[in-house]
Motif scaffolding. Structure first.
Motif, PDB file in Angstrom:
ATOM      1  N   ARG A  34       0.881  -1.164   0.000  1.00 40.43           N
ATOM      2  CA  ARG A  34       0.000   0.000   0.000  1.00 40.43           C
ATOM      3  C   ARG A  34       0.917   1.212   0.000  1.00 40.43           C
ATOM      4  N   LEU A  35       0.820   2.022  -1.039  1.00 35.67           N
ATOM      5  CA  LEU A  35       1.721   3.158  -1.200  1.00 35.67           C
ATOM      6  C   LEU A  35       0.941   4.395  -1.591  1.00 35.67           C
ATOM      7  N   GLY A  36       1.038   5.415  -0.754  1.00 38.24           N
ATOM      8  CA  GLY A  36       0.431   6.703  -1.078  1.00 38.24           C
ATOM      9  C   GLY A  36      -1.019   6.576  -1.514  1.00 38.24           C
ATOM     10  N   ASN A  37      -1.335   7.157  -2.650  1.00 40.71           N
ATOM     11  CA  ASN A  37      -2.698   7.209  -3.166  1.00 40.71           C
ATOM     12  C   ASN A  37      -3.083   5.983  -3.995  1.00 40.71           C
ATOM     13  N   PHE A  38      -2.153   5.070  -4.190  1.00 38.04           N
ATOM     14  CA  PHE A  38      -2.424   3.908  -5.016  1.00 38.04           C
ATOM     15  C   PHE A  38      -3.275   2.885  -4.263  1.00 38.04           C
ATOM     16  N   PRO A  39      -4.090   2.121  -4.979  1.00 42.86           N
ATOM     17  CA  PRO A  39      -4.859   1.064  -4.313  1.00 42.86           C
ATOM     18  C   PRO A  39      -3.918  -0.029  -3.812  1.00 42.86           C
ATOM     19  N   PRO A  40      -4.313  -0.777  -2.793  1.00 44.69           N
ATOM     20  CA  PRO A  40      -3.465  -1.870  -2.314  1.00 44.69           C
ATOM     21  C   PRO A  40      -3.206  -2.885  -3.431  1.00 44.69           C
ATOM     22  N   ALA A  41      -2.020  -3.439  -3.420  1.00 45.50           N
ATOM     23  CA  ALA A  41      -1.646  -4.457  -4.403  1.00 45.50           C
ATOM     24  C   ALA A  41      -1.228  -5.716  -3.645  1.00 45.50           C
ATOM     25  N   HIS A  42      -1.642  -6.861  -4.162  1.00 44.65           N
ATOM     26  CA  HIS A  42      -1.369  -8.135  -3.510  1.00 44.65           C
ATOM     27  C   HIS A  42      -0.641  -9.050  -4.491  1.00 44.65           C
ATOM     28  N   GLY A  43       0.536  -9.510  -4.116  1.00 41.84           N
ATOM     29  CA  GLY A  43       1.306 -10.420  -4.959  1.00 41.84           C
ATOM     30  C   GLY A  43       2.144  -9.698  -5.989  1.00 41.84           C
ATOM     31  N   HIS A  44       3.077 -10.429  -6.564  1.00 39.50           N
ATOM     32  CA  HIS A  44       4.035  -9.849  -7.503  1.00 39.50           C
ATOM     33  C   HIS A  44       3.379  -9.155  -8.693  1.00 39.50           C
ATOM     34  N   ALA A  45       2.385  -9.798  -9.305  1.00 38.62           N
ATOM     35  CA  ALA A  45       1.777  -9.230 -10.509  1.00 38.62           C
ATOM     36  C   ALA A  45       1.102  -7.887 -10.229  1.00 38.62           C
ATOM     37  N   GLU A  46       0.325  -7.802  -9.148  1.00 39.13           N
ATOM     38  CA  GLU A  46      -0.362  -6.540  -8.834  1.00 39.13           C
ATOM     39  C   GLU A  46       0.618  -5.455  -8.397  1.00 39.13           C
ATOM     40  N   ILE A  47       1.632  -5.834  -7.630  1.00 37.36           N
ATOM     41  CA  ILE A  47       2.631  -4.838  -7.211  1.00 37.36           C
ATOM     42  C   ILE A  47       3.347  -4.285  -8.434  1.00 37.36           C
ATOM     43  N   THR A  48       3.720  -5.158  -9.349  1.00 33.79           N
ATOM     44  CA  THR A  48       4.362  -4.721 -10.596  1.00 33.79           C
ATOM     45  C   THR A  48       3.436  -3.788 -11.369  1.00 33.79           C
ATOM     46  N   LYS A  49       2.162  -4.159 -11.473  1.00 30.32           N
ATOM     47  CA  LYS A  49       1.175  -3.347 -12.209  1.00 30.32           C
ATOM     48  C   LYS A  49       1.045  -1.956 -11.598  1.00 30.32           C
ATOM     49  N   ASN A  50       1.099  -1.850 -10.271  1.00 30.03           N
ATOM     50  CA  ASN A  50       1.008  -0.540  -9.612  1.00 30.03           C
ATOM     51  C   ASN A  50       2.288   0.268  -9.756  1.00 30.03           C
TER      52      ASN A  50
END
Length: 126
Positions: A34-50
């Motif tokens: 969870r970073l700043g204004n970005f939506p939470p990301a779960h797992g490698h694929a979502e973190i990469t996408k964010n």
């Protein structure tokens, strides 16, 4: 297992280099970010996408006045972060991260900062 200071240094290095793959290599496969204004990301694929659209605009990120504190359940990393866009614009903001780890990998990365104005409006996903 790395000391908390060494663990944070590895994370800082990946962010400084604006290297998504290097950052992802520090995350457990089930990590949450969870970073700043970005939506939470779960797992490698979502973190990469964010991270990728955000990193596209940056040439480097520098950290000054960093401190690392251990608590029984987490690491608290505080710093001033200077985000350098490729067009020369620099935004320096206070940055606080709460980390939970799984060995030498990030389990949870919760970053508090205000990046308003960092990403040009026409390409913002925040």
């Amino acid at each position: 297992m790395l000391s908390s200071e060494a663990f944070v240094e590895e994370i800082k290095s990946s962010i400084h280099d604006v290297d998504v793959a290097k950052f992802i290599a520090l995350c457990s496969p089930t990590a949450t970010m969870r970073l700043g204004n970005f939506p939470p990301a779960h797992g490698h694929a979502e973190i990469t996408k964010n991270c990728e659209p955000f990193y596209t605009h940056l040439s480097e990120v520098n950290f000054t006045d960093s401190s690392v504190e251990d608590t029984p359940t987490s690491i608290i990393w505080q710093s001033m972060a200077s985000f350098h866009r490729k067009d020369g614009f620099v935004l320096t903001v206070p940055y606080c991260v709460i980390l939970h780890r799984e060995g030498d990998l990030i389990k949870d990365y919760i970053g508090y900062l205000d990046i308003t104005g960092l990403i040009p409006a026409e390409s913002s996903n925040a």
